[in-house]
Motif scaffolding. Structure first.
Motif, PDB file in Angstrom:
ATOM      1  N   SER A   8       0.816  -1.222   0.000  1.00 25.59           N
ATOM      2  CA  SER A   8       0.000   0.000   0.000  1.00 25.59           C
ATOM      3  C   SER A   8       0.846   1.267   0.000  1.00 25.59           C
ATOM      4  O   SER A   8       0.332   2.352  -0.252  1.00 25.59           O
ATOM      5  CB  SER A   8      -0.932  -0.009   1.216  1.00 25.59           C
ATOM      6  OG  SER A   8      -0.192  -0.252   2.400  1.00 25.59           O
ATOM      7  N   HIS A   9       2.164   1.145   0.259  1.00 21.63           N
ATOM      8  CA  HIS A   9       3.066   2.303   0.197  1.00 21.63           C
ATOM      9  C   HIS A   9       3.578   2.517  -1.228  1.00 21.63           C
ATOM     10  O   HIS A   9       4.277   3.480  -1.502  1.00 21.63           O
ATOM     11  CB  HIS A   9       4.239   2.111   1.153  1.00 21.63           C
ATOM     12  CG  HIS A   9       5.098   0.922   0.830  1.00 21.63           C
ATOM     13  ND1 HIS A   9       4.583  -0.348   0.658  1.00 21.63           N
ATOM     14  CD2 HIS A   9       6.425   0.808   0.631  1.00 21.63           C
ATOM     15  CE1 HIS A   9       5.562  -1.184   0.372  1.00 21.63           C
ATOM     16  NE2 HIS A   9       6.688  -0.504   0.347  1.00 21.63           N
ATOM     17  N   ILE A  10       3.237   1.596  -2.138  1.00 26.69           N
ATOM     18  CA  ILE A  10       3.720   1.616  -3.525  1.00 26.69           C
ATOM     19  C   ILE A  10       2.542   1.727  -4.503  1.00 26.69           C
ATOM     20  O   ILE A  10       2.596   2.463  -5.476  1.00 26.69           O
ATOM     21  CB  ILE A  10       4.494   0.306  -3.830  1.00 26.69           C
ATOM     22  CG1 ILE A  10       5.724   0.139  -2.912  1.00 26.69           C
ATOM     23  CG2 ILE A  10       4.871   0.222  -5.310  1.00 26.69           C
ATOM     24  CD1 ILE A  10       6.829   1.142  -3.161  1.00 26.69           C
ATOM     25  N   VAL A  11       1.503   0.978  -4.237  1.00 31.51           N
ATOM     26  CA  VAL A  11       0.347   0.924  -5.145  1.00 31.51           C
ATOM     27  C   VAL A  11      -0.386   2.266  -5.117  1.00 31.51           C
ATOM     28  O   VAL A  11      -0.671   2.801  -4.046  1.00 31.51           O
ATOM     29  CB  VAL A  11      -0.596  -0.228  -4.718  1.00 31.51           C
ATOM     30  CG1 VAL A  11      -1.917  -0.172  -5.458  1.00 31.51           C
ATOM     31  CG2 VAL A  11       0.104  -1.571  -4.932  1.00 31.51           C
ATOM     32  N   THR A  12      -0.681   2.806  -6.317  1.00 28.73           N
ATOM     33  CA  THR A  12      -1.379   4.096  -6.357  1.00 28.73           C
ATOM     34  C   THR A  12      -2.875   3.891  -6.164  1.00 28.73           C
ATOM     35  O   THR A  12      -3.405   2.770  -6.276  1.00 28.73           O
ATOM     36  CB  THR A  12      -1.153   4.821  -7.696  1.00 28.73           C
ATOM     37  OG1 THR A  12      -1.831   4.103  -8.726  1.00 28.73           O
ATOM     38  CG2 THR A  12       0.330   4.932  -8.037  1.00 28.73           C
ATOM     39  N   VAL A  13      -3.535   5.006  -5.892  1.00 28.19           N
ATOM     40  CA  VAL A  13      -4.991   4.981  -5.716  1.00 28.19           C
ATOM     41  C   VAL A  13      -5.662   4.427  -6.975  1.00 28.19           C
ATOM     42  O   VAL A  13      -6.587   3.608  -6.893  1.00 28.19           O
ATOM     43  CB  VAL A  13      -5.495   6.399  -5.390  1.00 28.19           C
ATOM     44  CG1 VAL A  13      -7.013   6.478  -5.455  1.00 28.19           C
ATOM     45  CG2 VAL A  13      -4.976   6.836  -4.016  1.00 28.19           C
ATOM     46  N   ASP A  14      -5.182   4.837  -8.152  1.00 24.39           N
ATOM     47  CA  ASP A  14      -5.778   4.348  -9.404  1.00 24.39           C
ATOM     48  C   ASP A  14      -5.539   2.848  -9.599  1.00 24.39           C
ATOM     49  O   ASP A  14      -6.434   2.117 -10.027  1.00 24.39           O
ATOM     50  CB  ASP A  14      -5.199   5.103 -10.614  1.00 24.39           C
ATOM     51  CG  ASP A  14      -5.749   6.521 -10.719  1.00 24.39           C
ATOM     52  OD1 ASP A  14      -6.680   6.867  -9.961  1.00 24.39           O
ATOM     53  OD2 ASP A  14      -5.228   7.285 -11.552  1.00 24.39           O
ATOM     54  N   GLN A  15      -4.321   2.393  -9.297  1.00 26.51           N
ATOM     55  CA  GLN A  15      -4.041   0.955  -9.415  1.00 26.51           C
ATOM     56  C   GLN A  15      -4.942   0.157  -8.481  1.00 26.51           C
ATOM     57  O   GLN A  15      -5.499  -0.877  -8.862  1.00 26.51           O
ATOM     58  CB  GLN A  15      -2.575   0.664  -9.070  1.00 26.51           C
ATOM     59  CG  GLN A  15      -1.587   1.123 -10.145  1.00 26.51           C
ATOM     60  CD  GLN A  15      -0.153   0.992  -9.676  1.00 26.51           C
ATOM     61  OE1 GLN A  15       0.168   1.264  -8.517  1.00 26.51           O
ATOM     62  NE2 GLN A  15       0.732   0.585 -10.578  1.00 26.51           N
ATOM     63  N   PHE A  67      -6.600  15.461  -6.546  1.00 25.92           N
ATOM     64  CA  PHE A  67      -5.259  14.923  -6.268  1.00 25.92           C
ATOM     65  C   PHE A  67      -4.871  13.978  -7.389  1.00 25.92           C
ATOM     66  O   PHE A  67      -5.732  13.471  -8.127  1.00 25.92           O
ATOM     67  CB  PHE A  67      -5.200  14.241  -4.895  1.00 25.92           C
ATOM     68  CG  PHE A  67      -5.927  12.926  -4.825  1.00 25.92           C
ATOM     69  CD1 PHE A  67      -5.237  11.717  -4.956  1.00 25.92           C
ATOM     70  CD2 PHE A  67      -7.306  12.886  -4.638  1.00 25.92           C
ATOM     71  CE1 PHE A  67      -5.912  10.502  -4.903  1.00 25.92           C
ATOM     72  CE2 PHE A  67      -7.992  11.673  -4.576  1.00 25.92           C
ATOM     73  CZ  PHE A  67      -7.289  10.476  -4.711  1.00 25.92           C
ATOM     74  N   SER A 112      -4.297  10.877  -8.602  1.00 26.43           N
ATOM     75  CA  SER A 112      -4.598   9.515  -8.152  1.00 26.43           C
ATOM     76  C   SER A 112      -3.740   8.462  -8.858  1.00 26.43           C
ATOM     77  O   SER A 112      -3.674   7.318  -8.416  1.00 26.43           O
ATOM     78  CB  SER A 112      -6.086   9.210  -8.365  1.00 26.43           C
ATOM     79  OG  SER A 112      -6.454   9.514  -9.704  1.00 26.43           O
ATOM     80  N   HIS A 113      -3.033   8.851  -9.934  1.00 21.63           N
ATOM     81  CA  HIS A 113      -2.124   7.923 -10.623  1.00 21.63           C
ATOM     82  C   HIS A 113      -0.732   7.966  -9.990  1.00 21.63           C
ATOM     83  O   HIS A 113       0.145   7.202 -10.379  1.00 21.63           O
ATOM     84  CB  HIS A 113      -2.027   8.276 -12.108  1.00 21.63           C
ATOM     85  CG  HIS A 113      -1.478   9.651 -12.368  1.00 21.63           C
ATOM     86  ND1 HIS A 113      -1.979  10.777 -11.757  1.00 21.63           N
ATOM     87  CD2 HIS A 113      -0.460  10.072 -13.154  1.00 21.63           C
ATOM     88  CE1 HIS A 113      -1.303  11.833 -12.172  1.00 21.63           C
ATOM     89  NE2 HIS A 113      -0.379  11.430 -13.013  1.00 21.63           N
ATOM     90  N   ILE A 114      -0.533   8.859  -9.017  1.00 23.72           N
ATOM     91  CA  ILE A 114       0.763   9.057  -8.372  1.00 23.72           C
ATOM     92  C   ILE A 114       0.664   8.783  -6.867  1.00 23.72           C
ATOM     93  O   ILE A 114       1.540   8.165  -6.275  1.00 23.72           O
ATOM     94  CB  ILE A 114       1.229  10.530  -8.567  1.00 23.72           C
ATOM     95  CG1 ILE A 114       1.393  10.871 -10.057  1.00 23.72           C
ATOM     96  CG2 ILE A 114       2.485  10.831  -7.761  1.00 23.72           C
ATOM     97  CD1 ILE A 114       2.536  10.174 -10.748  1.00 23.72           C
ATOM     98  N   VAL A 115      -0.397   9.260  -6.264  1.00 21.73           N
ATOM     99  CA  VAL A 115      -0.570   9.149  -4.810  1.00 21.73           C
ATOM    100  C   VAL A 115      -0.803   7.682  -4.440  1.00 21.73           C
ATOM    101  O   VAL A 115      -1.630   7.005  -5.059  1.00 21.73           O
ATOM    102  CB  VAL A 115      -1.766  10.019  -4.362  1.00 21.73           C
ATOM    103  CG1 VAL A 115      -2.141   9.745  -2.915  1.00 21.73           C
ATOM    104  CG2 VAL A 115      -1.427  11.499  -4.570  1.00 21.73           C
ATOM    105  N   THR A 116      -0.059   7.198  -3.435  1.00 20.16           N
ATOM    106  CA  THR A 116      -0.228   5.808  -3.027  1.00 20.16           C
ATOM    107  C   THR A 116      -1.433   5.660  -2.104  1.00 20.16           C
ATOM    108  O   THR A 116      -1.949   6.644  -1.555  1.00 20.16           O
ATOM    109  CB  THR A 116       1.012   5.265  -2.288  1.00 20.16           C
ATOM    110  OG1 THR A 116       1.094   5.915  -1.018  1.00 20.16           O
ATOM    111  CG2 THR A 116       2.295   5.503  -3.073  1.00 20.16           C
ATOM    112  N   PRO A 157      -6.533  12.169 -12.322  1.00 19.82           N
ATOM    113  CA  PRO A 157      -5.273  11.603 -12.837  1.00 19.82           C
ATOM    114  C   PRO A 157      -4.812  12.254 -14.134  1.00 19.82           C
ATOM    115  O   PRO A 157      -5.625  12.559 -15.018  1.00 19.82           O
ATOM    116  CB  PRO A 157      -5.636  10.135 -13.087  1.00 19.82           C
ATOM    117  CG  PRO A 157      -7.111  10.131 -13.310  1.00 19.82           C
ATOM    118  CD  PRO A 157      -7.687  11.294 -12.552  1.00 19.82           C
TER     119      PRO A 157
END
Lengths: 350, 350
Positions: free
Chosen positions: A88-95, B86, B88-92, B112
């Motif tokens: 969860s420290h790597i995976v983005t919100v979109d992913q 925000f 969302s493709h960058i923020v974890t 995004p």
């Protein structure tokens, strides 16, 4: 256990390299728990890496699919895996939203930083790579000085490029990070980028640089005096050297990271320059140049046998000059193993 | 509009550099909408960059706080900003959870790729940087060949290091990406890493490399023949050259990216080698070496005046050799502007 998962989805490429040896630029890894009924661990990458994944990861099932994370989650779903941890420290919100939209019948559980924890302690193979990287950096610096590369009239940029070139000649596969060469007043800037500033007699010259071997990074800083050392230069150099030695001596399995920082910092504070030591003492080093653990005032956690770290106190007089001395070491019972072996005696380069 | 926000939180460092010029390694930017009652846009970074942020971003309010994103969201909350977009493709997932835990009374809306869209079209300043980077790469390659750097007996690694060194000498501040030098059968590997393989008479030698100026990346591939070109080498070279020309000629404002890919690809398909052209035709280039838009079979979207892209078809015979020819160009009405100016005539290096 509440955080118990049946499998972990690993999407950070450095973590995948650490766990499997795979170095491609697209991958996802699904690791099943040790007590899983059979070994279902699977890696997925795209068509560019068909040959490479077979060579680097011969012992795992490999799937070929551009949407690598999506594909291994589909597989987890087919196997009715239940609870799957994700980084969860790597995976983005979109992913993450994409994972949920798969409707694979999985319970996705945030598991941040687990592989990074494992990576802190280096095994024999990893220490050998770190040692080789540090050797390349040591040899490059020795060659630079021998051939007169550090002399008045050259620019910071020229010295940086030559040092990088020499690291390659001595076996480095890349530069660990952007090489710092800082002369005169620039040595007072902790992370100065090399410019066309010219090295001059009487300058402090600070060199912070590293080599990479087998993916593992070295990190070393040395500060020299060009021509002749003045009284204040000798004083400040010896102060930083004593502080650095105290930091190294505090490295031990079980030591709190903030205690290590304090051991080094108090030497500089006692001399009245505490406010000129403007950064943390060090950081873990390995497949990344900066990794866990941090060694700083606000650090938490303790060191373990086999953790690789830097120790790098500095004192910086704005507008005048600064000194940093940094080594890469491995924490060991009975005292740390020093990997960067270039002398730390005050060296006056004529 | 449903997606209407009052402000956008930008946390991607490249996007922040694009919008403000700030190049530090920790920053968050809160950009208010143009019709906001007053200009509240604020940048936040940490103590290492106090001087730098003042110099690089003199016209914005700067906050100093290690937790940069958290701090600007607190400010947004104090100003009762309402809806904050925000990246969302960058923020974890963990960062997002941290934002929500602030309870700043904000409605966080995923937006995004907005800044990446803006970055596609380059203005005059940006094109000048790209041109300078391409010039440095052109000059480095010309010097390498002039001084006999491409000759039988040298290793791929030696050639790669010398080419990188020469780019620095010609004004590059970094390498755009890991330089590819691939000789003989290795030229059949699209993204080969330089090894100790020795250049030999009769080899294809493929060089894919780039310089960086002002943060902007160049990207160019040339393929040479060492010693003398055989019939199949001439044939395949001319095929790729014709395909690359067709791709360049298809670049125009309003052209669909997949039509550009098709224009180039059909030349290779017509010769019966479509299955040996194993990658997309090109990609956007700017502050990152790979950025929007992609130019590929499955691409969506159309080109605009001022978009900077690569055109790089290739044909690869596994176990035998391959050719790729790549330029960096800017899409223009009346025909693209070619930035990488090294000749694409089949060059036999003696």
């Amino acid at each position: 256990m509440e955080n118990r998962v049946d499998a972990l989805l690993v999407t950070d490429l450095i973590n995948i390299r650490y766990l499997t040896g795979f170095t491609g630029s697209n991958a996802a890894l699904l690791v099943y728990a040790w007590d899983s009924s059979e070994d279902r661990t699977v890696i997925c990458t795209d068509g560019r890496y068909i040959t490479q994944v077979g060579e680097q990861v011969p012992d795992l099932r490999a799937e070929i699919n551009r949407a690598s994370a999506r594909r291994v989650l589909e597989i987890a779903g087919e196997w009715q895996t239940g609870r799957v941890g994700f980084e969860s420290h790597i995976v983005t919100v979109d992913q993450h939203q994409g994972f949920q939209a798969l409707k694979a019948g999985l319970d996705l559980v945030p598991i941040p930083g687990l592989v990074e924890q494992l990576r802190m302690v280096k095994d024999g193979y990893e220490v050998a790579q770190l040692r080789a990287a540090c050797d390349a950096a040591d040899a490059a610096l020795a060659t630079l000085i021998e051939r007169g590369g550090l002399r008045p009239g050259r620019t910071e940029r020229q010295v940086a490029r030559e040092l990088e070139w020499l690291m390659f000649e001595h076996g480095s596969e890349a530069v660990s990070f952007e090489t710092i060469v800082a002369t005169g007043v620039n040595s007072a800037v902790p992370h100065h980028r090399p410019t066309d500033a010219v090295l001059a007699t009487g300058d402090f010259v600070k060199l912070d640089f590293g080599a990479v071997v087998g993916g593992y990074h070295s990190d070393m800083t040395r500060t020299y005096v060009l021509g002749r050392a003045s009284e204040w230069q000798r004083e400040i150099y010896e102060l930083v050297r004593a502080s650095q030695q105290a930091g190294r001596e505090a490295l031990a399995p079980g030591a709190a990271t903030k205690a290590v920082d304090a051991a080094s910092r108090k030497v500089i504070e006692a001399a009245g320059y505490g406010d000129l030591f403007v950064h943390g003492l060090g950081h873990g080093v390995g497949l990344q140049i900066h990794e866990a653990p941090g060694i700083a005032k606000t650090g938490t956690g303790t060191l373990l046998d086999g953790v690789a770290v830097t120790v790098e106190p500095g004192v910086y007089f704005p507008g005048r000059g600064g000194v940093r001395i940094e080594d890469t070491l491995v924490v060991r019972k009975g005292g740390p193993e020093l990997l960067t072996r270039t002398s730390k005696d005050l060296t006056v380069v004529d």
